[in-house]
Design a protein around this motif. Sequence first.
Motif, PDB file in Angstrom:
ATOM      1  N   SER A 264       2.898   0.413  -9.649  1.00 56.84           N
ATOM      2  CA  SER A 264       3.771  -0.360 -10.538  1.00 56.84           C
ATOM      3  C   SER A 264       4.012  -1.741  -9.965  1.00 56.84           C
ATOM      4  O   SER A 264       3.732  -2.010  -8.791  1.00 56.84           O
ATOM      5  CB  SER A 264       5.116   0.348 -10.718  1.00 56.84           C
ATOM      6  OG  SER A 264       5.864   0.329  -9.517  1.00 56.84           O
ATOM      7  N   ARG A 265       4.544  -2.626 -10.815  1.00 56.97           N
ATOM      8  CA  ARG A 265       5.099  -3.876 -10.340  1.00 56.97           C
ATOM      9  C   ARG A 265       6.375  -3.558  -9.566  1.00 56.97           C
ATOM     10  O   ARG A 265       7.143  -2.685  -9.952  1.00 56.97           O
ATOM     11  CB  ARG A 265       5.440  -4.791 -11.507  1.00 56.97           C
ATOM     12  CG  ARG A 265       4.229  -5.462 -12.156  1.00 56.97           C
ATOM     13  CD  ARG A 265       3.799  -6.686 -11.346  1.00 56.97           C
ATOM     14  NE  ARG A 265       3.068  -7.650 -12.148  1.00 56.97           N
ATOM     15  CZ  ARG A 265       1.791  -7.950 -12.000  1.00 56.97           C
ATOM     16  NH1 ARG A 265       1.066  -7.322 -11.078  1.00 56.97           N
ATOM     17  NH2 ARG A 265       1.223  -8.858 -12.749  1.00 56.97           N
TER      18      ARG A 265
ATOM     19  N   GLN B 217       6.768   9.088   2.532  1.00 54.08           N
ATOM     20  CA  GLN B 217       8.219   9.084   2.598  1.00 54.08           C
ATOM     21  C   GLN B 217       8.809   8.244   1.469  1.00 54.08           C
ATOM     22  O   GLN B 217       8.262   7.204   1.091  1.00 54.08           O
ATOM     23  CB  GLN B 217       8.686   8.539   3.950  1.00 54.08           C
ATOM     24  CG  GLN B 217       8.346   9.434   5.129  1.00 54.08           C
ATOM     25  CD  GLN B 217       8.813   8.828   6.443  1.00 54.08           C
ATOM     26  OE1 GLN B 217       8.152   7.966   7.001  1.00 54.08           O
ATOM     27  NE2 GLN B 217       9.956   9.282   6.935  1.00 54.08           N
ATOM     28  N   ARG B 218       9.941   8.691   0.943  1.00 51.86           N
ATOM     29  CA  ARG B 218      10.580   8.003  -0.173  1.00 51.86           C
ATOM     30  C   ARG B 218      10.854   6.532   0.156  1.00 51.86           C
ATOM     31  O   ARG B 218      10.690   5.654  -0.692  1.00 51.86           O
ATOM     32  CB  ARG B 218      11.875   8.724  -0.551  1.00 51.86           C
ATOM     33  CG  ARG B 218      12.534   8.198  -1.824  1.00 51.86           C
ATOM     34  CD  ARG B 218      13.815   8.952  -2.143  1.00 51.86           C
ATOM     35  NE  ARG B 218      14.414   8.472  -3.377  1.00 51.86           N
ATOM     36  CZ  ARG B 218      14.159   8.970  -4.586  1.00 51.86           C
ATOM     37  NH1 ARG B 218      13.317   9.974  -4.697  1.00 51.86           N
ATOM     38  NH2 ARG B 218      14.723   8.464  -5.663  1.00 51.86           N
TER      39      ARG B 218
ATOM     40  N   ALA C 100      11.713   6.092  -6.820  1.00 49.64           N
ATOM     41  CA  ALA C 100      10.679   6.320  -5.799  1.00 49.64           C
ATOM     42  C   ALA C 100      10.220   7.762  -5.721  1.00 49.64           C
ATOM     43  O   ALA C 100       9.526   8.138  -4.783  1.00 49.64           O
ATOM     44  CB  ALA C 100      11.213   5.878  -4.436  1.00 49.64           C
ATOM     45  N   SER C 101      10.566   8.598  -6.707  1.00 47.22           N
ATOM     46  CA  SER C 101      10.261  10.026  -6.600  1.00 47.22           C
ATOM     47  C   SER C 101       8.776  10.333  -6.752  1.00 47.22           C
ATOM     48  O   SER C 101       8.307  11.381  -6.298  1.00 47.22           O
ATOM     49  CB  SER C 101      11.052  10.811  -7.663  1.00 47.22           C
ATOM     50  OG  SER C 101      10.737  10.343  -8.959  1.00 47.22           O
ATOM     51  N   ASP C 102       8.017   9.431  -7.393  1.00 44.46           N
ATOM     52  CA  ASP C 102       6.585   9.669  -7.593  1.00 44.46           C
ATOM     53  C   ASP C 102       5.783   8.598  -6.859  1.00 44.46           C
ATOM     54  O   ASP C 102       5.481   7.541  -7.420  1.00 44.46           O
ATOM     55  CB  ASP C 102       6.247   9.646  -9.084  1.00 44.46           C
ATOM     56  CG  ASP C 102       4.773   9.935  -9.346  1.00 44.46           C
ATOM     57  OD1 ASP C 102       4.058  10.297  -8.379  1.00 44.46           O
ATOM     58  OD2 ASP C 102       4.336   9.803 -10.503  1.00 44.46           O
TER      59      ASP C 102
ATOM     60  N   PHE D 112       0.828  -1.201   0.000  1.00 45.10           N
ATOM     61  CA  PHE D 112       0.000   0.000   0.000  1.00 45.10           C
ATOM     62  C   PHE D 112       0.868   1.259   0.000  1.00 45.10           C
ATOM     63  O   PHE D 112       2.057   1.227   0.332  1.00 45.10           O
ATOM     64  CB  PHE D 112      -0.894   0.060   1.243  1.00 45.10           C
ATOM     65  CG  PHE D 112      -1.658  -1.187   1.555  1.00 45.10           C
ATOM     66  CD1 PHE D 112      -1.836  -2.197   0.624  1.00 45.10           C
ATOM     67  CD2 PHE D 112      -2.219  -1.362   2.819  1.00 45.10           C
ATOM     68  CE1 PHE D 112      -2.551  -3.345   0.931  1.00 45.10           C
ATOM     69  CE2 PHE D 112      -2.924  -2.502   3.141  1.00 45.10           C
ATOM     70  CZ  PHE D 112      -3.093  -3.501   2.198  1.00 45.10           C
ATOM     71  N   ARG D 113       0.241   2.385  -0.314  1.00 53.41           N
ATOM     72  CA  ARG D 113       0.918   3.675  -0.149  1.00 53.41           C
ATOM     73  C   ARG D 113       0.708   4.152   1.280  1.00 53.41           C
ATOM     74  O   ARG D 113      -0.417   4.217   1.765  1.00 53.41           O
ATOM     75  CB  ARG D 113       0.367   4.709  -1.143  1.00 53.41           C
ATOM     76  CG  ARG D 113       1.052   6.075  -1.020  1.00 53.41           C
ATOM     77  CD  ARG D 113       0.720   6.976  -2.199  1.00 53.41           C
ATOM     78  NE  ARG D 113      -0.699   7.259  -2.294  1.00 53.41           N
ATOM     79  CZ  ARG D 113      -1.312   8.263  -1.664  1.00 53.41           C
ATOM     80  NH1 ARG D 113      -0.622   9.068  -0.874  1.00 53.41           N
ATOM     81  NH2 ARG D 113      -2.605   8.462  -1.825  1.00 53.41           N
TER      82      ARG D 113
END
Length: 300
Positions: free
Chosen positions: A152-153, A136-137, A145-147, A125-126
């Motif tokens: 994504s897989r 957080q990155r 990991a900037s976005d 999850f986000r």
Amino acid sequence: MTTTTTTADSFRLGVVIITMGNRPAELNALIESVRAQEGPAVELAVVGQGVELPPLVEGVRTVELPENLGIPGGRNVGIELFGPDGREVDAVLFLDDDGLLPRTDSARLLREAFTADPELGIVSFRIEDPDTGVTQRRHVPRLRASDPMRSSRVTTFLGGASAVRCKVFEQAGQLPAEFFYAHEETDLAWRALDAGWAIDYRADVVLHHPATSPARHAAYFHNVARNRVWLARRNLPAPLVPLYLGTWFLLTLARRPSAEGLKAWMGGFRAGFREPCGPRKPMRWRTVWRLTRMGRPPII
């Protein structure tokens, strides 16, 4: 890898929450956020890590362990509260006891994801700070990991904000209890990938969790280093073990930890070679190539 066809509405979800008993208000708020999910009821299991559990709503499966088994050990006990390898449900969610599901559609999205893709074994999850909305990155389980809003897989997942299909436990095993804390998710992820399963990072499935530093745990530097060695010893083909560990040794030095942190890290690194790490089952070279094509070769 084997799967059975099922519909989203009949796909059964269970939640495992481990707790040290020091966040009763947050724990009960998390449980209520699970109970508020749309669709069929989500089963709940709470594991007390060497503590007495606070009063909980009726219907929650519980166990109070005589001692703290660590994060993977506690979660494995929680899995078994749903039967061997969790087979009374189709997927198990692992949620931190100070987290919260802010949306009521998370369970529906997970049911739809798992039923639409029979090869999907794990969903990460986000994680979003409830006050700032920041992810957080380090909570985006990929190198790019900037976005955090891009799904994504991926090749690993976040343990306290994830869902694992129970067939993964049957075929790849459960979490490595020996690790106690740190890298247990990557160990399971590599074994799941080697068994043919896929892992998704889903930005639309959100867990609220306060932004924290992993170094807040006293054993952080020691366990991170020891378990990194164990991860390689357990899962990598022999030629990749020194490459993987050498890369991480240099990366750690480049990050310039404090003298105290570096001392703990070095002690953990040595312990990783001296102490038993559980069974070794090197991944197949085609899994190494799969990880490489996904942008995360198992040397970093």
